[in-house]
Design a protein around this motif. Structure first.
Motif, PDB file in Angstrom:
ATOM      1  N   ARG A 165       0.824  -1.209   0.000  1.00 64.07           N
ATOM      2  CA  ARG A 165       0.000   0.000   0.000  1.00 64.07           C
ATOM      3  C   ARG A 165       0.858   1.258   0.000  1.00 64.07           C
ATOM      4  O   ARG A 165       0.474   2.284  -0.563  1.00 64.07           O
ATOM      5  CB  ARG A 165      -0.968  -0.014   1.185  1.00 64.07           C
ATOM      6  N   ALA A 166       2.030   1.177   0.621  1.00 64.21           N
ATOM      7  CA  ALA A 166       2.957   2.303   0.623  1.00 64.21           C
ATOM      8  C   ALA A 166       3.684   2.405  -0.717  1.00 64.21           C
ATOM      9  O   ALA A 166       3.889   3.514  -1.246  1.00 64.21           O
ATOM     10  CB  ALA A 166       3.959   2.161   1.759  1.00 64.21           C
ATOM     11  N   ILE A 167       4.078   1.259  -1.273  1.00 65.96           N
ATOM     12  CA  ILE A 167       4.777   1.248  -2.561  1.00 65.96           C
ATOM     13  C   ILE A 167       3.870   1.820  -3.656  1.00 65.96           C
ATOM     14  O   ILE A 167       4.300   2.647  -4.471  1.00 65.96           O
ATOM     15  CB  ILE A 167       5.228  -0.182  -2.915  1.00 65.96           C
ATOM     16  N   ASP A 168       2.593   1.401  -3.667  1.00 65.58           N
ATOM     17  CA  ASP A 168       1.654   1.939  -4.657  1.00 65.58           C
ATOM     18  C   ASP A 168       1.497   3.451  -4.488  1.00 65.58           C
ATOM     19  O   ASP A 168       1.394   4.194  -5.477  1.00 65.58           O
ATOM     20  CB  ASP A 168       0.298   1.256  -4.518  1.00 65.58           C
ATOM     21  N   THR A 169       1.501   3.909  -3.253  1.00 64.59           N
ATOM     22  CA  THR A 169       1.356   5.336  -2.976  1.00 64.59           C
ATOM     23  C   THR A 169       2.559   6.123  -3.474  1.00 64.59           C
ATOM     24  O   THR A 169       2.418   7.173  -4.109  1.00 64.59           O
ATOM     25  CB  THR A 169       1.153   5.566  -1.465  1.00 64.59           C
ATOM     26  N   VAL A 170       3.772   5.629  -3.205  1.00 66.77           N
ATOM     27  CA  VAL A 170       4.955   6.387  -3.598  1.00 66.77           C
ATOM     28  C   VAL A 170       5.056   6.494  -5.117  1.00 66.77           C
ATOM     29  O   VAL A 170       5.517   7.517  -5.652  1.00 66.77           O
ATOM     30  CB  VAL A 170       6.242   5.793  -2.987  1.00 66.77           C
ATOM     31  N   HIS A 171       4.596   5.489  -5.834  1.00 67.15           N
ATOM     32  CA  HIS A 171       4.644   5.566  -7.294  1.00 67.15           C
ATOM     33  C   HIS A 171       3.660   6.603  -7.835  1.00 67.15           C
ATOM     34  O   HIS A 171       3.948   7.258  -8.850  1.00 67.15           O
ATOM     35  CB  HIS A 171       4.409   4.187  -7.908  1.00 67.15           C
ATOM     36  N   LEU A 172       2.545   6.789  -7.155  1.00 66.23           N
ATOM     37  CA  LEU A 172       1.635   7.867  -7.534  1.00 66.23           C
ATOM     38  C   LEU A 172       2.299   9.223  -7.332  1.00 66.23           C
ATOM     39  O   LEU A 172       2.154  10.142  -8.158  1.00 66.23           O
ATOM     40  CB  LEU A 172       0.344   7.781  -6.719  1.00 66.23           C
ATOM     41  N   MET A 173       3.038   9.378  -6.242  1.00 67.70           N
ATOM     42  CA  MET A 173       3.757  10.630  -5.968  1.00 67.70           C
ATOM     43  C   MET A 173       4.835  10.865  -7.031  1.00 67.70           C
ATOM     44  O   MET A 173       4.982  11.972  -7.555  1.00 67.70           O
ATOM     45  CB  MET A 173       4.412  10.595  -4.582  1.00 67.70           C
ATOM     46  N   LYS A 174       5.554   9.819  -7.334  1.00 67.07           N
ATOM     47  CA  LYS A 174       6.646   9.907  -8.303  1.00 67.07           C
ATOM     48  C   LYS A 174       6.130  10.266  -9.694  1.00 67.07           C
ATOM     49  O   LYS A 174       6.669  11.158 -10.368  1.00 67.07           O
ATOM     50  CB  LYS A 174       7.402   8.581  -8.345  1.00 67.07           C
ATOM     51  N   ASP A 175       5.073   9.592 -10.138  1.00 72.44           N
ATOM     52  CA  ASP A 175       4.562   9.788 -11.492  1.00 72.44           C
ATOM     53  C   ASP A 175       3.989  11.188 -11.698  1.00 72.44           C
ATOM     54  O   ASP A 175       4.035  11.717 -12.811  1.00 72.44           O
ATOM     55  CB  ASP A 175       3.486   8.740 -11.805  1.00 72.44           C
ATOM     56  N   ALA A 176       3.469  11.793 -10.628  1.00 76.15           N
ATOM     57  CA  ALA A 176       2.848  13.110 -10.752  1.00 76.15           C
ATOM     58  C   ALA A 176       3.856  14.251 -10.627  1.00 76.15           C
ATOM     59  O   ALA A 176       3.555  15.388 -11.025  1.00 76.15           O
ATOM     60  CB  ALA A 176       1.756  13.280  -9.700  1.00 76.15           C
TER      61      ALA A 176
END
Length: 226
Positions: free
Chosen positions: A59-70
């Motif tokens: 759940r944290a890994i999925d979240t950080v990728h959203l931050m990174k992609d944006a």
């Protein structure tokens, strides 16, 4: 060189929605969780980060990728996953109903049945609450104060080594872990009683100083307030 640390709580998950205990066990982000995180990601899209890190839970890994992609102003490579920043471990209670779990922990403190975690902590203190959680756990696997305190200090130390040449980083972690960091490192907490639980997708900001000292300077800031 001091490092500015943006601690982001992961988005809402299925277990959050179902009011289940979620520490080291995992569940997927909900549609609401992803939508809320998009607001956080947008609010941080013009903030330059030298690196981004994450707890090793999905759940944290999925979240950080959203931050990174944006993010439009940072060049982030492979995300390093840090198990030290996992959520608090609740042992045998993992995946159980939250209200039932807190009643059992409350009984272990000696104050009788109570399913409101804030009321329990404000009566006995956060440290006794951690001890009672371990005591109430049939297998006594849940993290107590000493174990969690040692892990928090190890997390800060590991992050300090990784960020020696980084001025600003983002790390995705978890609600109870971030809250416990704030109880320990935020000067607005008395270190004994409960403080508000950070919202999903909220940002808590800390400073990691050259000498290894860590301090929280902003807590539980939501996207609309950034």
């Amino acid at each position: 060189m001091a490092t500015e640390v943006y601690l982001v709580r992961h988005g809402e998950t299925m277990f959050n929605q179902l009011d289940k205990v979620q520490g080291w066990c995992d569940s997927p982000l909900t549609i609401k969780g992803i939508d809320d995180l998009k607001s956080t990601a947008q609010a941080l899209s013009q903030v330059h980060f030298d690196n981004m890190y994450s707890s090793d839970l999905k759940r944290a890994i999925d979240t950080v990728h959203l931050m990174k992609d944006a993010n439009q102003v940072s060049e982030i490579g492979k995300i390093k996953k840090l198990p030290e920043f996992r959520e608090v471990f609740f042992g045998s209670f993992e995946g159980d109903d939250i209200a039932t779990t807190w009643e059992q922990v409350s009984e272990a403190t000696g104050i009788g049945p109570e399913d409101d975690v804030t009321k329990i902590i404000n009566q006995v203190g956060i440290y006794e609450f951690r001890e009672a959680t371990k005591k109430a756990d049939p297998r006594h696997l849940a993290e107590n104060k000493r174990e969690l305190d040692e892990r928090m200090e190890r997390a800060v130390s590991v992050l300090g080594e990784l960020t020696k040449n980084e001025q600003r980083v983002l790390i995705v972690s978890h609600g109870d872990f971030i809250k416990t960091l704030a109880i320990k490192y935020w000067n607005q907490s008395d270190g004994l009683h409960d403080i508000v639980f950070p919202n999903n997708g909220s940002v808590t900001r800390g400073i990691l100083h050259d000498n290894g000292r860590f301090e929280i300077v902003d807590y539980n800031v939501n996207a609309e307030d950034m």
